[in-house]
Write a protein that holds these residues in place. Structure first.
Motif, PDB file in Angstrom:
ATOM      1  N   SER A  66       0.844  -1.214   0.000  1.00  0.00           N
ATOM      2  CA  SER A  66       0.000   0.000   0.000  1.00  0.00           C
ATOM      3  C   SER A  66       0.867   1.247   0.000  1.00  0.00           C
ATOM      4  CB  SER A  66      -0.902   0.046   1.237  1.00  0.00           C
ATOM      5  OG  SER A  66      -1.686  -1.106   1.319  1.00  0.00           O
ATOM      6  N   GLU A  97       6.812   7.838   1.843  1.00  0.00           N
ATOM      7  CA  GLU A  97       5.946   6.656   1.652  1.00  0.00           C
ATOM      8  C   GLU A  97       6.791   5.481   1.135  1.00  0.00           C
ATOM      9  OE1 GLU A  97       3.351   7.205   3.070  1.00  0.00           O
ATOM     10  OE2 GLU A  97       2.457   9.138   2.562  1.00  0.00           O
ATOM     11  N   ILE A 146      -5.669  14.136   0.086  1.00  0.00           N
ATOM     12  CA  ILE A 146      -4.992  12.862   0.416  1.00  0.00           C
ATOM     13  C   ILE A 146      -4.235  13.018   1.731  1.00  0.00           C
ATOM     14  CG2 ILE A 146      -3.129  11.278  -0.277  1.00  0.00           C
ATOM     15  CD1 ILE A 146      -4.147  11.408  -3.110  1.00  0.00           C
ATOM     16  N   GLU A 180       3.734  10.175   9.088  1.00  0.00           N
ATOM     17  CA  GLU A 180       2.360  10.344   8.581  1.00  0.00           C
ATOM     18  C   GLU A 180       1.705  11.579   9.198  1.00  0.00           C
ATOM     19  OE1 GLU A 180       1.806   8.723   6.097  1.00  0.00           O
ATOM     20  OE2 GLU A 180       1.700   6.552   6.282  1.00  0.00           O
ATOM     21  N   ALA A 218     -13.966   3.681   3.799  1.00  0.00           N
ATOM     22  CA  ALA A 218     -13.829   2.259   3.454  1.00  0.00           C
ATOM     23  C   ALA A 218     -12.414   1.739   3.712  1.00  0.00           C
ATOM     24  CB  ALA A 218     -14.217   2.038   1.994  1.00  0.00           C
ATOM     25  N   PRO A 222     -13.789  -3.909   6.002  1.00  0.00           N
ATOM     26  CA  PRO A 222     -15.213  -4.229   6.108  1.00  0.00           C
ATOM     27  C   PRO A 222     -15.730  -4.066   7.542  1.00  0.00           C
ATOM     28  CG  PRO A 222     -13.879  -6.220   5.836  1.00  0.00           C
ATOM     29  CD  PRO A 222     -12.968  -5.060   5.629  1.00  0.00           C
TER      30      PRO A 222
HETATM   31  N1  FAQ Z   1      -8.110  -2.218   0.900  1.00  0.00           N
HETATM   32  O1  FAQ Z   1     -10.695  -9.269   7.792  1.00  0.00           O
HETATM   33  P1  FAQ Z   1     -10.317  -7.911   7.362  1.00  0.00           P
HETATM   34  C1  FAQ Z   1      -1.434   4.470   3.857  1.00  0.00           C
HETATM   35  C2  FAQ Z   1      -8.997  -6.819   2.906  1.00  0.00           C
HETATM   36  S1  FAQ Z   1      -1.232   2.835   4.235  1.00  0.00           S
HETATM   37  C3  FAQ Z   1      -7.825  -3.440   0.408  1.00  0.00           C
HETATM   38  O2  FAQ Z   1     -10.864  -6.758   8.119  1.00  0.00           O
HETATM   39  P2  FAQ Z   1      -7.645  -7.336   8.314  1.00  0.00           P
HETATM   40  C4  FAQ Z   1      -0.257   5.360   3.927  1.00  0.00           C
HETATM   41  C5  FAQ Z   1      -8.129  -7.518   3.943  1.00  0.00           C
HETATM   42  O3  FAQ Z   1      -6.765  -7.457   3.577  1.00  0.00           O
HETATM   43  C6  FAQ Z   1      -2.843   2.127   4.000  1.00  0.00           C
HETATM   44  N2  FAQ Z   1      -8.099  -4.578   1.062  1.00  0.00           N
HETATM   45  O4  FAQ Z   1      -8.706  -7.823   7.247  1.00  0.00           O
HETATM   46  C7  FAQ Z   1      -0.226   6.260   2.777  1.00  0.00           C
HETATM   47  C8  FAQ Z   1      -8.697  -8.911   3.916  1.00  0.00           C
HETATM   48  O5  FAQ Z   1      -8.224  -9.623   2.792  1.00  0.00           O
HETATM   49  P3  FAQ Z   1      -7.253 -10.939   2.930  1.00  0.00           P
HETATM   50  C9  FAQ Z   1      -2.800   0.697   4.280  1.00  0.00           C
HETATM   51  C10 FAQ Z   1      -8.666  -4.463   2.275  1.00  0.00           C
HETATM   52  O6  FAQ Z   1      -6.290  -7.584   7.768  1.00  0.00           O
HETATM   53  C11 FAQ Z   1      -0.990   7.425   2.758  1.00  0.00           C
HETATM   54  C12 FAQ Z   1     -10.179  -8.677   3.650  1.00  0.00           C
HETATM   55  O7  FAQ Z   1     -10.284  -7.369   3.095  1.00  0.00           O
HETATM   56  N3  FAQ Z   1      -2.754   0.460   5.684  1.00  0.00           N
HETATM   57  O8  FAQ Z   1      -2.524   4.804   3.554  1.00  0.00           O
HETATM   58  C13 FAQ Z   1      -8.975  -3.230   2.860  1.00  0.00           C
HETATM   59  O9  FAQ Z   1      -7.968  -7.874   9.676  1.00  0.00           O
HETATM   60  C14 FAQ Z   1      -0.956   8.260   1.648  1.00  0.00           C
HETATM   61  C15 FAQ Z   1     -11.002  -8.777   4.908  1.00  0.00           C
HETATM   62  O10 FAQ Z   1     -10.691  -7.699   5.822  1.00  0.00           O
HETATM   63  C16 FAQ Z   1      -2.544  -0.793   6.169  1.00  0.00           C
HETATM   64  O11 FAQ Z   1      -2.360  -1.721   5.430  1.00  0.00           O
HETATM   65  C17 FAQ Z   1      -8.678  -2.065   2.121  1.00  0.00           C
HETATM   66  N4  FAQ Z   1      -8.953  -0.829   2.564  1.00  0.00           N
HETATM   67  O12 FAQ Z   1      -7.908  -5.750   8.396  1.00  0.00           O
HETATM   68  C18 FAQ Z   1       0.565   5.953   1.694  1.00  0.00           C
HETATM   69  C19 FAQ Z   1      -2.498  -0.907   7.663  1.00  0.00           C
HETATM   70  N5  FAQ Z   1      -9.545  -3.452   4.058  1.00  0.00           N
HETATM   71  O13 FAQ Z   1      -5.935 -10.402   3.349  1.00  0.00           O
HETATM   72  C20 FAQ Z   1       0.609   6.821   0.587  1.00  0.00           C
HETATM   73  C21 FAQ Z   1      -2.260  -2.318   8.124  1.00  0.00           C
HETATM   74  C22 FAQ Z   1      -9.601  -4.786   4.224  1.00  0.00           C
HETATM   75  O14 FAQ Z   1      -7.865 -11.825   3.987  1.00  0.00           O
HETATM   76  C23 FAQ Z   1      -0.148   7.962   0.591  1.00  0.00           C
HETATM   77  N6  FAQ Z   1      -3.358  -3.179   7.846  1.00  0.00           N
HETATM   78  N7  FAQ Z   1      -9.083  -5.390   3.145  1.00  0.00           N
HETATM   79  O15 FAQ Z   1      -7.214 -11.527   1.560  1.00  0.00           O
HETATM   80  C24 FAQ Z   1      -4.454  -3.303   8.647  1.00  0.00           C
HETATM   81  O16 FAQ Z   1      -4.565  -2.629   9.653  1.00  0.00           O
HETATM   82  C25 FAQ Z   1      -5.482  -4.335   8.291  1.00  0.00           C
HETATM   83  O17 FAQ Z   1      -4.893  -5.253   7.404  1.00  0.00           O
HETATM   84  C26 FAQ Z   1      -6.793  -3.750   7.661  1.00  0.00           C
HETATM   85  C27 FAQ Z   1      -7.698  -4.922   7.276  1.00  0.00           C
HETATM   86  C28 FAQ Z   1      -7.492  -2.861   8.674  1.00  0.00           C
HETATM   87  C29 FAQ Z   1      -6.466  -2.932   6.398  1.00  0.00           C
END
Ligand code: FAQ
Length: 337
Positions: A66, A97, A146, A180, A218, A222
């Protein structure tokens, strides 16, 4: 702006899942469980259940992807920044990033997966990255939005990850969150300046806020009831606050900021609920979210093609670095022989 104390209570509802009994090694499992229960840190050399390792690789590598795919929507505007100051800020942000991606790939590598494996997952479309980076950046106001909303949502999600049970991930997140925080403030400040400008500039900000608001909600994933990974992630101390609770915290923090900025958030159902002491908000379009996550968002194909091209174009740099490292190693071996 989004600073949350590191001892914000964990979401209560999702902690009730019992630890899955291990068929691997009961003694080591018991030691692992007691460390998790005592809120200790698991380090790379420690024994851990395979499912814990897999979950971390999944989450950390998705997070890393990401960050680097997230460089693209803003990177598109570096050559079109309206002033030298804004250009310098944007370059620094986009580089940050990229750096976040590198810390995170390194953290995931400590779990025994290689960078090549992770990148192969991204480039072949098997691995996920945040839905938010599959939307286009149409005007300069998108750069401000953003920073304000996307980085704001990212901070809200990532501050609790500084307390994650896996040491290398938790430590990487501390620095990521500090950076961030600067990203969020620079975005908000850029919007404040535009809102004090011409009517055309104000219209640009309103349009950008309208396009990004729901996509940012979003980003938190979910609803808890439809989140297959949440309960176990919470039990392992990887996730600390649930998707819905983080989303609510984000809404509550952002509404007053929108008022100061002078913009209206595009949700007729958004209103303060005295009883809950939170803002109520409307329905998120989960069909659109899943279509985007599954590859059918407006920019998925473009983003992936750009990443694959950058990787292929950089092959000579990796080859040269490896050849240099080999040469250095041979020289050291000759000298010590
Ligand atoms: N997009 O059971 P959960 C940023 C998927 S960094 C895509 O709730 P989990 C910095 C999820 O992977 C932004 N997919 O999953 C920046 C799972 O699929 P899987 C990223 C999503 O892991 C700013 C399925 O749905 N941050 O922005 C999304 O417990 C500006 C079921 O979901 C992180 O990655 C989504 N939005 O919770 C950069 C933070 N949401 O893997 C540049 C770390 C859910 O089973 C410019 N990650 N899914 O096939 C997390 O905290 C968690 O992984 C969640 C999802 C909260 C994202």
């Amino acid at each position: 702006m989004y600073t949350q104390s590191f001892n914000v209570p964990d979401s209560p509802g999702l902690k009730a899942v019992p630890l899955a009994p291990s068929t691997e090694n009961p003694e080591l499992q018991a030691h692992f469980d007691s460390k998790i229960d005592a809120d200790g840190k698991i380090e790379p050399q420690d024994w851990m259940p395979e499912a814990y390792r897999k979950t971390l690789v999944r989450q950390i590598s998705q997070h890393a992807h990401s960050e680097i795919v997230g460089m693209l929507p803003e990177g598109n505007w570096i050559s079109r920044a309206p002033s030298l100051k804004r250009k310098a800020i944007l370059i620094a942000k986009v580089q940050d990033e990229g750096g976040h991606g590198l810390y995170l790939y390194s953290a995931a590598e400590t779990l025994g997966t290689s960078r090549e494996q992770m990148l192969d997952g991204l480039h072949s479309g098997r691995a996920k990255y945040s839905s938010i980076f599959n939307y286009p950046t149409l005007t300069w106001a998108d750069m401000g939005v953003i920073g304000w909303l996307v980085d704001g949502a990212a901070i809200m999600n990532q501050i609790p990850l500084c307390r994650c049970s896996y040491g290398p991930y938790a430590r990487a997140m501390v620095r990521v969150c500090k950076e961030e925080s600067f990203h969020q403030r620079q975005g908000y400040e850029a919007l404040l300046v535009m809102m004090q400008g011409t009517e055309e500039q104000r219209a640009m900000v309103r349009d950008a806020v309208n396009r990004w608001w729901w996509k940012c909600l979003a980003m938190f994933g979910p609803p808890d009831a439809d989140s297959p990974n949440s309960a176990q992630g919470m039990r392992w101390g990887i996730k600390r606050i649930s998707n819905d609770d983080l989303r609510q915290k984000f809404v509550d923090a952002t509404v007053p900021q929108a008022k100061v900025l002078g913009v209206t958030l595009p949700d007729p159902d958004l209103k303060w609920n005295e009883e809950r002491q939170h803002y109520d908000y409307g329905q998120i379009d989960w069909d659109e979210f899943w279509a985007t996550v599954n590859g059918d968002g407006p920019c998925n194909k473009e983003r992936l093609a750009t990443r694959v091209k950058a990787h292929n174009d950089g092959q000579w740099v990796r080859d040269a670095a490896l050849a240099y490292a080999r040469k250095q190693q041979e020289r050291t071996m000759k000298e010590t022989a």
